[in-house]
Design a protein around this motif. Structure first.
Motif, short mmCIF file in Angstrom:
data_model
loop_
_atom_site.label_atom_id
_atom_site.label_comp_id
_atom_site.label_asym_id
_atom_site.label_seq_id
_atom_site.Cartn_x
_atom_site.Cartn_y
_atom_site.Cartn_z
N GLN A 77 0.50 -0.96 -0.25
CA GLN A 77 -0.20 -0.22 -0.15
C GLN A 77 0.77 1.28 0.20
O GLN A 77 2.07 1.85 0.15
N VAL A 78 0.88 1.95 -1.08
CA VAL A 78 1.88 3.74 -0.90
C VAL A 78 -0.24 4.89 -0.51
O VAL A 78 -0.48 4.54 -0.93
N ASN A 79 0.63 5.48 0.05
CA ASN A 79 0.31 6.29 0.66
C ASN A 79 0.84 7.28 -0.77
O ASN A 79 1.31 8.32 -0.68
N ILE A 80 -0.09 7.35 -2.05
CA ILE A 80 -0.08 8.46 -2.52
C ILE A 80 -0.04 9.55 -2.65
O ILE A 80 0.32 10.59 -3.42
N GLY A 81 -1.16 10.24 -2.14
CA GLY A 81 -1.64 11.52 -1.67
C GLY A 81 -0.63 12.31 -0.66
O GLY A 81 -0.70 13.73 -0.39
N MET A 82 0.15 10.73 -0.22
CA MET A 82 0.81 12.40 1.43
C MET A 82 -0.31 12.32 2.62
O MET A 82 0.44 13.31 2.98
N GLU A 83 -0.70 11.41 1.98
CA GLU A 83 -1.68 12.51 3.15
C GLU A 83 -1.53 11.43 5.07
O GLU A 83 -1.81 10.27 5.12
N GLU A 84 -1.33 11.84 6.55
CA GLU A 84 -0.79 11.70 7.33
C GLU A 84 -2.15 10.74 7.86
O GLU A 84 -1.82 10.02 8.73
N GLN A 85 -3.25 10.67 7.60
CA GLN A 85 -3.91 10.65 8.47
C GLN A 85 -4.63 8.86 7.92
O GLN A 85 -5.78 8.05 8.24
N LYS A 86 -3.79 8.62 6.66
CA LYS A 86 -3.91 7.34 5.50
C LYS A 86 -2.86 5.82 6.19
O LYS A 86 -1.40 6.78 6.34
N GLY A 87 -3.16 5.42 6.27
CA GLY A 87 -1.93 4.00 5.84
C GLY A 87 -1.27 4.28 4.05
O GLY A 87 -1.72 4.77 3.32
N GLY A 88 -0.23 3.72 4.30
CA GLY A 88 0.84 2.89 3.49
C GLY A 88 1.96 3.66 3.43
O GLY A 88 2.58 4.51 4.70
N CYS A 89 2.57 3.02 2.59
CA CYS A 89 4.39 4.16 2.96
C CYS A 89 3.90 5.02 2.20
O CYS A 89 3.51 5.31 1.07
N ALA A 90 5.60 5.65 1.78
CA ALA A 90 5.98 7.03 1.34
C ALA A 90 6.31 6.35 0.18
O ALA A 90 6.20 5.16 -0.17
N ILE A 91 5.55 6.60 -1.01
CA ILE A 91 6.71 6.48 -2.37
C ILE A 91 7.75 6.67 -2.13
O ILE A 91 8.56 5.67 -2.97
N ALA A 92 8.40 7.40 -1.74
CA ALA A 92 10.41 7.72 -1.93
C ALA A 92 10.21 5.67 -0.87
O ALA A 92 10.88 5.53 -1.48
N ASP A 93 9.91 5.90 -0.42
CA ASP A 93 10.10 4.28 0.83
C ASP A 93 9.44 3.12 -0.20
O ASP A 93 10.19 2.06 -0.24
N VAL A 94 8.72 3.05 -1.84
CA VAL A 94 8.59 1.72 -1.62
C VAL A 94 9.74 1.06 -2.37
O VAL A 94 9.72 -0.08 -2.39
N PRO A 95 10.68 1.56 -3.25
CA PRO A 95 11.97 0.86 -4.01
C PRO A 95 12.36 -0.20 -2.51
O PRO A 95 12.50 -1.61 -2.61
N ALA A 96 13.03 0.27 -1.38
CA ALA A 96 13.57 -0.97 -0.54
C ALA A 96 12.06 -1.42 -0.39
O ALA A 96 12.38 -2.47 0.50
N GLY A 134 1.27 -6.46 -6.56
CA GLY A 134 1.49 -5.06 -7.16
C GLY A 134 1.48 -4.45 -5.54
O GLY A 134 1.67 -4.24 -5.25
N LEU A 135 0.83 -3.39 -6.28
CA LEU A 135 0.77 -2.50 -5.43
C LEU A 135 -0.98 -1.83 -4.72
O LEU A 135 -1.40 -1.78 -6.07
N MET A 136 -0.83 -1.22 -3.97
CA MET A 136 -2.44 -0.96 -3.81
C MET A 136 -2.66 0.75 -3.45
O MET A 136 -1.30 1.07 -2.66
N ALA A 137 -3.25 1.86 -3.67
CA ALA A 137 -3.77 3.02 -3.61
C ALA A 137 -5.18 3.74 -3.24
O ALA A 137 -6.22 2.55 -3.97
N ILE A 138 -5.34 4.13 -2.52
CA ILE A 138 -6.73 5.23 -2.26
C ILE A 138 -5.83 7.03 -2.47
O ILE A 138 -5.41 7.56 -1.52
N PRO A 139 -6.59 7.28 -3.25
CA PRO A 139 -6.11 8.91 -3.72
C PRO A 139 -7.24 9.47 -2.71
O PRO A 139 -8.15 9.35 -1.98
N PRO A 140 -6.99 10.64 -2.71
CA PRO A 140 -7.72 11.76 -2.00
C PRO A 140 -8.86 12.24 -2.65
O PRO A 140 -8.65 12.45 -3.46
N ALA A 141 -9.98 12.50 -1.05
CA ALA A 141 -10.87 12.09 -1.40
C ALA A 141 -10.92 13.99 -2.26
O ALA A 141 -11.30 14.88 -1.46
N GLY A 142 -12.11 13.59 -3.10
CA GLY A 142 -12.75 14.88 -3.45
C GLY A 142 -11.54 15.93 -4.57
O GLY A 142 -11.72 16.70 -4.65
N LEU A 143 -11.45 14.95 -4.83
CA LEU A 143 -10.06 15.11 -5.54
C LEU A 143 -9.88 14.69 -7.28
O LEU A 143 -10.15 13.06 -6.95
#
Length: 219
Positions: free
Chosen positions: A126-145, A159-168
Motif C-alpha cells: 500500500q502506497v500513501n499516494i496523496g501523502m496524507e497523514e491520516q491514511k495508511g500506506g508507505c511513502a512513495i520514496a520508500d516503495v523500492p526499499a 502489486g501496489l494498492m492506493a486510495i487517492p485523496p477524497a474530493g480530488l
C-alpha cells in the motif's frame, strides 16, 4: 435493483472502460467490499457468481467467512484495511490476498506466519499516494526499499494498492501509481472504487474495490 442487476451494472462499467483503454475486461478483478455487511447480505452476490470480496478487519472476516466459504468454496477473501502486525497470523490464515502491506514490521510478521503455515496469500504494497497523514500506506520514496524487503522475505508480491485523496481528481494519482508499478516491475494495481472505477480501469487497474455501488451506502 437486485444483486444480479448491480453486479451486471458494475461489470458493464468495467467492460466499457477496458474497451476504451484497449484492455481485456478479464484483466480486471472486481472485489465486492462486504465490510460491515452480514452474511445474509453477502450470500446473494455469491449466488450470482461474484467470487472476490473485501473486508477491512480480520475479526469481522473471521466471524463471517468460514460459514460462507463452506457454502461457496470458490469465494476469495481480500483484506483491504490497515493490518496490525499482531494480526498477521490471523490474516494469513483466512485471507487469499492482503492489500495493505506498508511497513517492515508487518512484512516480517507476515513472512513468519507464511513460513509457519505454508499459506501464502498474495500481497499488495500500500502506497500513501496523496501523502496524507491520516491514511495508511508507505511513502512513495520508500516503495523500492520495501519491495526489496518484501521480496527478500519471500512475500508473494502481487502489486501496489492506493486510495487517492477524497474530493480530488483521482486520475493523476492512479497514473502515478501505475508509473511506480512500471518502474518497479510490479504489474498488479489495486485502485479504484465505486465513484472512480472507470478512470482506474482506463489507467491500468487490475483490482477494483467496490462497496456502495453493490451493497448500498453504509449506515
Amino acid at each position: 435493483m437486485t444483486p444480479d442487476d448491480r453486479l451486471s451494472a458494475i461489470r458493464d462499467r468495467i467492460a466499457r472502460a477496458a474497451r476504451l483503454a484497449r484492455r481485456d475486461p478479464a484483466e480486471v478483478t472486481l472485489i465486492a467490499v462486504s465490510k460491515t455487511h452480514d452474511a445474509p447480505a453477502i450470500r446473494p452476490f455469491l449466488a450470482a457468481g461474484q467470487h472476490d470480496f473485501g473486508e477491512n478487519r480480520v475479526q469481522e472476516a473471521q466471524a463471517k467467512w468460514p460459514e460462507l466459504r463452506a457454502e461457496f468454496p470458490n469465494a476469495r477473501l481480500h483484506l483491504i484495511g490497515q493490518l496490525q502486525s499482531n494480526k498477521a497470523a490471523d490474516a494469513v490464515a483466512i485471507a487469499d490476498a492482503i492489500h495493505s502491506v506498508d511497513r517492515p514490521s508487518l512484512i516480517a510478521a507476515l513472512a513468519r506466519a507464511m513460513d509457519a503455515t505454508g499459506r501464502r496469500p498474495a500481497c499488495f504494497l500500500q502506497v500513501n499516494i496523496g501523502m496524507e497523514e491520516q491514511k495508511g500506506g508507505c511513502a512513495i520514496a520508500d516503495v523500492p526499499a520495501l519491495l526489496t524487503e518484501a521480496r527478500a522475505a519471500a512475500l508473494p508480491i502481487a502489486g501496489l494498492m492506493a486510495i487517492p485523496p477524497a474530493g480530488l481528481d483521482a486520475a493523476p494519482y492512479f497514473a502515478l501509481l501505475a508509473k511506480i508499478g512500471r518502474d518497479e516491475g510490479v504489474t498488479g494495481l489495486s485502485m479504484g472504487m465505486s465513484d472512480d472505477l472507470d478512470t482506474a480501469v482506463t489507467l491500468g487497474a487490475t483490482h477494483i474495490r467496490v462497496g456502495s455501488a453493490l451493497f448500498g451506502a453504509r449506515a
